[in-house]
Design an enzyme around this catalytic site. Structure first.
Site, PDB file in Angstrom:
ATOM      1  N   CYS A 146       0.896  -1.261  -0.033  1.00 38.85           N
ATOM      2  CA  CYS A 146       0.077  -0.036  -0.152  1.00 38.85           C
ATOM      3  C   CYS A 146       0.670   1.242   0.094  1.00 38.85           C
ATOM      4  CB  CYS A 146      -1.175  -0.052   0.988  1.00 38.85           C
ATOM      5  SG  CYS A 146      -2.142  -1.357   1.110  1.00 38.85           S
ATOM      6  N   HIS A 147       1.737   1.330   1.121  1.00 43.34           N
ATOM      7  CA  HIS A 147       2.642   2.677   1.070  1.00 43.34           C
ATOM      8  C   HIS A 147       3.908   2.354   1.331  1.00 43.34           C
ATOM      9  CE1 HIS A 147      -1.667   3.473   2.458  1.00 43.34           C
ATOM     10  NE2 HIS A 147      -1.511   4.496   1.522  1.00 43.34           N
ATOM     11  N   GLY A 148       4.530   0.892   1.122  1.00 44.84           N
ATOM     12  CA  GLY A 148       5.859   0.626   1.041  1.00 44.84           C
ATOM     13  C   GLY A 148       6.677   0.614   2.262  1.00 44.84           C
TER      14      GLY A 148
END
Lengths: 418, 262, 178
Positions: free
Chosen positions: C142-144
């Site tokens: 999703c956001h690393g």
């Protein structure tokens, strides 16, 4: 008296949307006849119960599943596992009964004091639409737990529409969304049961709007003109209404906590079974008088017409009542017929709870005949034949002078006719 | 039907009070009446009787009747410890989840089972309604979870029914496989008399008469139907007291507010 | 009756008594309203049947070294990884690394070969992918966020390590989560 404030935020809003002065005008200033008695409490009580029903209903909808396989179990899930679920469900189920108790008293009060007469005809008719929608909402709500009475009540009531000539069958199939009461029926009833209360709120707003436009009627039925006739709503009637809420709440609490199933039917704790009809189907108590009218006619269409007619006739009441005096207090003959009407309605309610045979059927028929004669014959004729008692000059005079041997003496014996 | 109407009548201040006999195919039968410890404003379930009733259900009724809304974890409410509840649960078996090969049946075709745990409900004695009917001469033994609430005057009805088996009157015609019961609507019931003296052995030494067992199991089933009753009574009393005080305060306030009008 | 009392006395006394009555009535009624609100708030908390399902038993015997199993506990995925010796070694070695949420590997396991963590990224609740990312542990797409072989956050927006649920070994290769 008018609305004033120094609060800059309120001033800012008020300049753009005069909602504060509107609320002030409606809830604080609103000039109210000073002589309301206990029977005038039930309008606001009905209003607060509508709020309770909506709040508890929204909560129940969070836990309920509208599917024939899960509806009954989800209600039991609410009763057993949801935190305070039993309290909220019993509140909602008994709240429906409380709503009808309050509204029926409110209606009978209107009948007694002539609150439907000019210029309040539309106020009365909006109220009747509220009653009709309440009935539809209550009926559909009763179907949701999907017990035996839910299922068979839904079957019997929707079958009423099959009495419509030519397209009856099609209408019933359309209502059901199938060939019997089934999942499609449950789903649409759930949707409408959620929607209609908000329509009711809208109608209540119209009801209050019409009420506040000409002001409330009062037990004397005369228009308030004299300076002392009216008092501001706040604090006089706010505190009186709050007292009414507390006392009615006490009555509600007794049912809620000690007789939670007394107004329901044991069969509704049996899951719906489309193959077995309960021995004795009865609707909820608030439909019993209408149910008795339905069954008193040996003809299918006739019974249905008469049952719906018993409510629609009330829409004509403002014109069926030809008397120029509003309050039954000054109508000695109407007063007696009013009480006969009350007894007839209660008798119809009893007859509706019994199997339609023998004494119950006779009483249902007599009650039905009286119900219609009361509105169609007695009300129009009484206006012409009845000699009303003399009306007081003003509310203030009646309230302040009537009690003791005080100042109002000259007004008493020989006063002009209405 | 009649029960609820008499309450309506009282609520509407209608004087006509009607006795509340149960309607049995058109004729009224007076039910036996016992004092139930959970009735009344502050009534609570009598723990020892409810626990004994659980034993009667488990050893007698459970052979045919399910109790599908009661989980074993609920037994803690009626005074069992969690350990006892776990032990009771372990006496029952419930269908197991698929095993590592995805099978729910063993090589002999038998359903894989596991012992019940606290979160399980009392298992149904039959896999489905058709099997239940097949095993009971066509009659379906109903679920008992809500039975006390699903009959008018439920507790007394249940007690009367369980103690109401007797020989039919001489002129009474019995259908094949049916049993005579004085309190069952129509008097012919498919269920044979389930209770006999000493049918169970109570751990606390209470003599297991038919009346005692009927009383105990009725108490248990009353709890099963309405497990929230004690909370309801407790909260109800507080709410009523609160509202009475509030009413007095509001009445006094109303008097004060209105005093300057007269 | 108020006419019986002298005017002066009545004024001051009456006002005080009246205020007291108003305030106590309002306070009493207000307390009732607040108390009545509680059931409507509490009903949204987990119900009794949901609470009863809050423990899950897992048999570990079928999980080979280097394999993972995802089970459901309280509606959330729980990663159970049978770690290889290299992974254990790496996790221990990184105890000394610069960790955003410092925790030693020993604090995060009961038995070193079994890592049990809730498979929910502590950033915004996505489920991370296993054996991915820069540290050989988990990677949240999703956001690393990158997690290491002890499921500790190393790089990315997630503020905390993957959470270790309460669990215990009920047998040698059997755990009870919750």
């Amino acid at each position: 008296m008018s609305f004033q404030t120094n609060n800059p935020v309120i001033k800012w809003v008020e300049y753009r949307l005069p909602i504060f002065s509107f609320l002030h005008h409606s809830l604080v200033e609103y000039p109210t006849p000073r002589n309301f008695n206990i029977w005038y409490q039930f309008g606001s009580i009905a209003g607060i119960i509508l709020v309770v029903q909506i709040v508890t209903g929204i909560v129940l909808a969070m836990h309920y599943t509208p599917h024939v396989d899960y509806a009954f179990d989800s209600v039991e899930h609410i009763m057993r596992d949801v935190n305070y679920g039993w309290l909220i469900r019993y509140m909602h189920a008994n709240g429906a009964s409380m709503f009808f108790i309050a509204v029926y008293i409110h209606i009978f009060r209107g009948l007694y004091y002539g609150s439907y007469k000019a210029p309040r005809e539309l106020l009365w008719m909006i109220g009747l639409v509220i009653l009709l929608l309440m009935m539809a909402t209550a009926f559909m709500g009763y179907v949701l737990p999907w017990g035996q009475m839910s299922f068979w009540g839904a079957t019997v009531i929707t079958n009423l529409f099959s009495a419509v000539p030519l397209v009856g069958e099609q209408i019933v199939t359309w209502l059901w969304g199938g060939f019997s009461v089934d999942n499609a029926t449950l789903n649409r009833f759930y949707s409408l049961h959620y929607l209609l209360p908000f329509v009711l709120v809208g109608l209540v707003v119209l009801h209050l709007w019409a009420l506040h436009h000409h002001g409330s009627n009062n037990p004397l039925g005369i228009d308030a003109k004299a300076p002392g006739d009216k008092i501001p709503f706040h604090p006089y009637y706010t505190v009186k209404d709050l007292l009414g809420f507390a006392l009615f709440g006490l009555f509600f609490a007794v049912f809620l906590f000690y007789l939670p199933n007394a107004l329901g039917h044991p069969d509704n704790y049996i899951p719906a079974d489309p193959l077995v009809t309960p021995a004795h189907i009865v609707p909820e108590w608030y439909f019993l008088p209408f149910y008795a009218i339905l069954r008193s006619v040996p003809d299918k269409l006739g019974g249905v017409v008469l049952m719906f007619g018993s409510i629609f006739i009330l829409f004509l009441l403002p014109w069926l009542d030809t008397s120029r005096v509003r309050s039954a207090k000054f109508r000695p003959i109407y007063k007696q017929f009013f009480w006969i009407f009350v007894i007839a309605t209660l008798a119809l309610g009893w007859a509706g709870s019994q199997p339609a045979e023998g004494m119950a059927l006779i009483i249902a028929r007599v009650g039905t005949i009286y119900y219609f004669v009361h509105f169609l014959v007695i009300m129009p004729l009484l206006g012409w034949f009845e000699r009303p008692k003399p009306l007081p000059k003003s509310i203030a005079e009646s309230v302040l002078g009537g009690g003791g041997q005080a100042a109002g003496a000259p007004a008493s014996p020989a006063r002009g006719k209405a | 039907m009649m029960v609820r109407f008499s309450v309506l009548a009282a609520a509407a201040a209608l004087a006509a009070t009607v006795a509340t006999p149960v309607l049995a195919a058109g004729e009224a039968v007076e039910l036996k009446s016992r004092d139930w410890p959970h009735s009344g404003i502050v009534g609570t379930y009598q723990r020892d009787s409810v626990q004994r009733g659980m034993q009667v259900y488990k050893e007698v009724c459970a052979a045919c009747h399910s109790l599908r809304f009661i989980s074993f974890r609920n037994l803690v409410q009626i005074g069992f410890t969690e350990e006892q509840a776990k032990a009771i649960a372990a006496e029952f078996e419930v269908p197991a989840d698929p095993n590592e090969d995805g099978d729910t049946f063993d090589s002999d075709g038998a359903r894989l089972m596991r012992p019940a745990a606290l979160f399980d409900t009392f298992p149904s004695p039959f896999p489905n309604d058709i099997a239940a009917r097949a095993a009971n001469g066509g009659a379906l033994p109903p679920d008992l979870s809500l039975m006390v609430k699903a009959r008018p005057n439920g507790e007394n009805y249940m007690y009367s029914l369980l103690t109401g088996y007797e020989d039919p009157p001489a002129d009474f015609e019995m259908a094949e496989g049916m049993n005579y019961n004085a309190y069952f609507p129509g008097h012919q019931i498919a269920m044979a008399a389930p209770l006999f003296d000493e049918g169970v052995e109570y751990a606390d030494g209470t003599p297991a008469t038919v009346e005692q067992m009927a009383y105990d199991v009725t108490n248990f089933l009353a709890w099963a139907a309405e497990p929230n009753l004690e909370d309801r009574h407790r909260i109800g009393l507080r709410v009523v007291i609160f509202l009475v005080i509030l009413s007095f305060l509001l009445y006094a306030t109303k008097r004060k507010v209105w005093a300057d009008l007269h | 009756m108020s006419a019986m009392t002298p005017e002066s006395n009545h004024g001051e006394d009456g006002v005080k008594r009246r205020d007291f009555l108003y305030i106590s009535t309002a306070a009493f009624g207000g307390a009732g309203v607040v108390a009545a609100a509680w059931p409507f708030v509490h009903q949204m908390n987990p119900s009794a049947d949901v609470l009863a399902l809050s423990s899950t038993e897992v048999d570990l015997s079928g999980i080979e070294v280097g394999q993972s199993l995802t089970v459901v506990w309280r509606g959330k995925p729980v990663f159970i990884r049978h770690r290889t010796p290299e992974e254990i070694e790496e996790a221990r070695a990184d105890d000394a690394a610069d960790l955003p949420d410092p925790q030693t590997d020993a604090e995060r396991v009961i038995k070193p070969e079994w890592l049990v963590v809730v498979g929910v990224c502590t950033h915004l609740g996505c489920v991370p992918l296993g054996q991915a990312g820069d540290f050989g542990g988990w990677f949240c797409p999703c956001h690393g966020s990158h997690y290491d072989t002890s499921a500790r956050i190393r790089i990315g927006p997630a503020p905390e390590n993957l959470i270790v649920p309460p669990y215990e070994f009920t047998a040698d290769t059997q755990i009870l989560i919750g």
